[in-house]
Motif scaffolding. Structure first.
Motif, PDB file in Angstrom:
ATOM      1  N   PRO A  12       0.930  -1.031  -0.264  1.00  0.00           N
ATOM      2  CA  PRO A  12       0.112  -0.094  -0.122  1.00  0.00           C
ATOM      3  C   PRO A  12       0.716   1.088   0.461  1.00  0.00           C
ATOM      4  O   PRO A  12       0.628   2.007  -0.311  1.00  0.00           O
ATOM      5  CB  PRO A  12      -0.564  -0.055   1.210  1.00  0.00           C
ATOM      6  N   GLN A  13       1.796   1.310   0.697  1.00  0.00           N
ATOM      7  CA  GLN A  13       3.331   2.159   0.894  1.00  0.00           C
ATOM      8  C   GLN A  13       3.716   2.838  -0.412  1.00  0.00           C
ATOM      9  O   GLN A  13       3.159   3.825  -1.438  1.00  0.00           O
ATOM     10  CB  GLN A  13       4.007   2.367   1.421  1.00  0.00           C
ATOM     11  N   GLY A  14       3.830   2.013  -1.619  1.00  0.00           N
ATOM     12  CA  GLY A  14       4.235   1.654  -2.596  1.00  0.00           C
ATOM     13  C   GLY A  14       2.924   1.801  -4.100  1.00  0.00           C
ATOM     14  O   GLY A  14       3.091   2.792  -4.749  1.00  0.00           O
ATOM     15  N   ALA A  15       2.113   1.594  -3.844  1.00  0.00           N
ATOM     16  CA  ALA A  15       1.001   2.091  -4.631  1.00  0.00           C
ATOM     17  C   ALA A  15       0.161   3.789  -3.817  1.00  0.00           C
ATOM     18  O   ALA A  15       0.308   4.624  -4.505  1.00  0.00           O
ATOM     19  CB  ALA A  15      -0.442   1.986  -4.308  1.00  0.00           C
ATOM     20  N   GLU A  16       0.574   4.285  -3.169  1.00  0.00           N
ATOM     21  CA  GLU A  16       0.330   5.492  -2.064  1.00  0.00           C
ATOM     22  C   GLU A  16       1.183   6.744  -2.928  1.00  0.00           C
ATOM     23  O   GLU A  16       0.913   7.693  -3.864  1.00  0.00           O
ATOM     24  CB  GLU A  16       0.432   5.969  -0.559  1.00  0.00           C
ATOM     25  N   ARG A  17       2.664   6.178  -2.413  1.00  0.00           N
ATOM     26  CA  ARG A  17       3.139   6.593  -3.322  1.00  0.00           C
ATOM     27  C   ARG A  17       3.215   7.312  -4.641  1.00  0.00           C
ATOM     28  O   ARG A  17       4.037   8.201  -5.391  1.00  0.00           O
ATOM     29  CB  ARG A  17       5.408   6.205  -3.351  1.00  0.00           C
ATOM     30  N   GLU A  18       3.224   6.207  -5.404  1.00  0.00           N
ATOM     31  CA  GLU A  18       2.727   6.250  -7.181  1.00  0.00           C
ATOM     32  C   GLU A  18       1.651   6.883  -7.094  1.00  0.00           C
ATOM     33  O   GLU A  18       1.934   7.942  -8.188  1.00  0.00           O
ATOM     34  CB  GLU A  18       2.459   5.107  -7.648  1.00  0.00           C
ATOM     35  N   SER A  23      -0.179  12.163  -8.982  1.00  0.00           N
ATOM     36  CA  SER A  23      -1.294  13.784  -9.266  1.00  0.00           C
ATOM     37  C   SER A  23      -0.001  14.724  -8.946  1.00  0.00           C
ATOM     38  O   SER A  23      -0.231  16.312  -9.820  1.00  0.00           O
ATOM     39  CB  SER A  23      -2.007  13.802  -8.159  1.00  0.00           C
ATOM     40  N   THR A  24       1.118  14.927  -8.498  1.00  0.00           N
ATOM     41  CA  THR A  24       2.750  15.336  -9.206  1.00  0.00           C
ATOM     42  C   THR A  24       2.940  16.051 -10.028  1.00  0.00           C
ATOM     43  O   THR A  24       2.213  16.675 -10.192  1.00  0.00           O
ATOM     44  CB  THR A  24       3.612  15.620  -7.949  1.00  0.00           C
ATOM     45  N   LEU A  25       2.691  15.060 -11.090  1.00  0.00           N
ATOM     46  CA  LEU A  25       3.481  15.545 -12.502  1.00  0.00           C
ATOM     47  C   LEU A  25       2.104  15.712 -13.037  1.00  0.00           C
ATOM     48  O   LEU A  25       2.079  16.645 -14.098  1.00  0.00           O
ATOM     49  CB  LEU A  25       3.750  14.153 -12.610  1.00  0.00           C
ATOM     50  N   GLU A  26       0.831  15.186 -12.449  1.00  0.00           N
ATOM     51  CA  GLU A  26      -0.222  16.088 -13.297  1.00  0.00           C
ATOM     52  C   GLU A  26      -0.823  17.354 -12.657  1.00  0.00           C
ATOM     53  O   GLU A  26      -0.495  18.467 -13.370  1.00  0.00           O
ATOM     54  CB  GLU A  26      -2.170  15.327 -13.129  1.00  0.00           C
ATOM     55  N   GLY A  27      -0.295  17.997 -11.959  1.00  0.00           N
ATOM     56  CA  GLY A  27      -0.414  19.496 -11.746  1.00  0.00           C
ATOM     57  C   GLY A  27       0.467  20.259 -12.459  1.00  0.00           C
ATOM     58  O   GLY A  27       0.595  21.189 -12.906  1.00  0.00           O
ATOM     59  N   LEU A  28       2.078  19.679 -12.271  1.00  0.00           N
ATOM     60  CA  LEU A  28       2.805  20.020 -13.251  1.00  0.00           C
ATOM     61  C   LEU A  28       3.085  21.053 -14.470  1.00  0.00           C
ATOM     62  O   LEU A  28       3.323  22.192 -15.290  1.00  0.00           O
ATOM     63  CB  LEU A  28       4.496  19.833 -12.956  1.00  0.00           C
TER      64      LEU A  28
END
Length: 132
Positions: A12-18, A23-28
């Motif tokens: 779950p941590q890996g999925a959350e990180r992904e 979402s960061t790349l989409e925002g950028l």
């Protein structure tokens, strides 16, 4: 720790990180389409770079040129750029000249990320620390 328990703890941590990364790349990407970008202003402006290129063509070294350059904006306004910054700007200029089609196709968010986080590449071998 058994395999199932390990997977339940780490997957779950890996999925959350992904998800955060996406979402960061989409925002950028959204912001770059609006013509904005983050990060510091470049220390070496286009005018400074042209001055360096002209003086290097006349046979001067970067060390001779550096004291005459003055940073126009930002935290170090009014001071001289480092010799390393000048060499870095020259290397980026040479890369843009060698591969102009790649510079045109690169998304603005990628270029601003490279500027924000600096050099990317393999980490140093174990046991050796990189001096910064």
């Amino acid at each position: 720790m058994d395999c199932a328990r390990w997977l339940s703890c780490h997957f779950p941590q890996g999925a959350e990180r992904e998800n955060i990364r996406e979402s960061t790349l989409e925002g950028l990407d959204t912001v770059s389409r609006k013509g904005k970008h983050g990060g510091r202003p470049p220390v070496i402006t286009d005018d400074m770079l042209h001055t360096v290129l002209r003086r290097r063509a006349n046979g001067e070294s970067v060390e001779q040129i550096q004291p005459d350059l003055i940073i126009p904006t930002g935290k170090r306004k009014g001071r001289n750029p480092s010799v390393a910054s000048i060499y870095r700007a020259l290397a980026e200029h040479a890369k843009r000249e060698a591969y102009p089609e790649a510079a045109e196709k690169a998304p603005a968010c990628y270029l601003s990320l490279r500027r924000s986080f600096g050099r990317t590449g393999p980490s140093p071998p174990e046991g050796r620390q990189r001096n910064r």
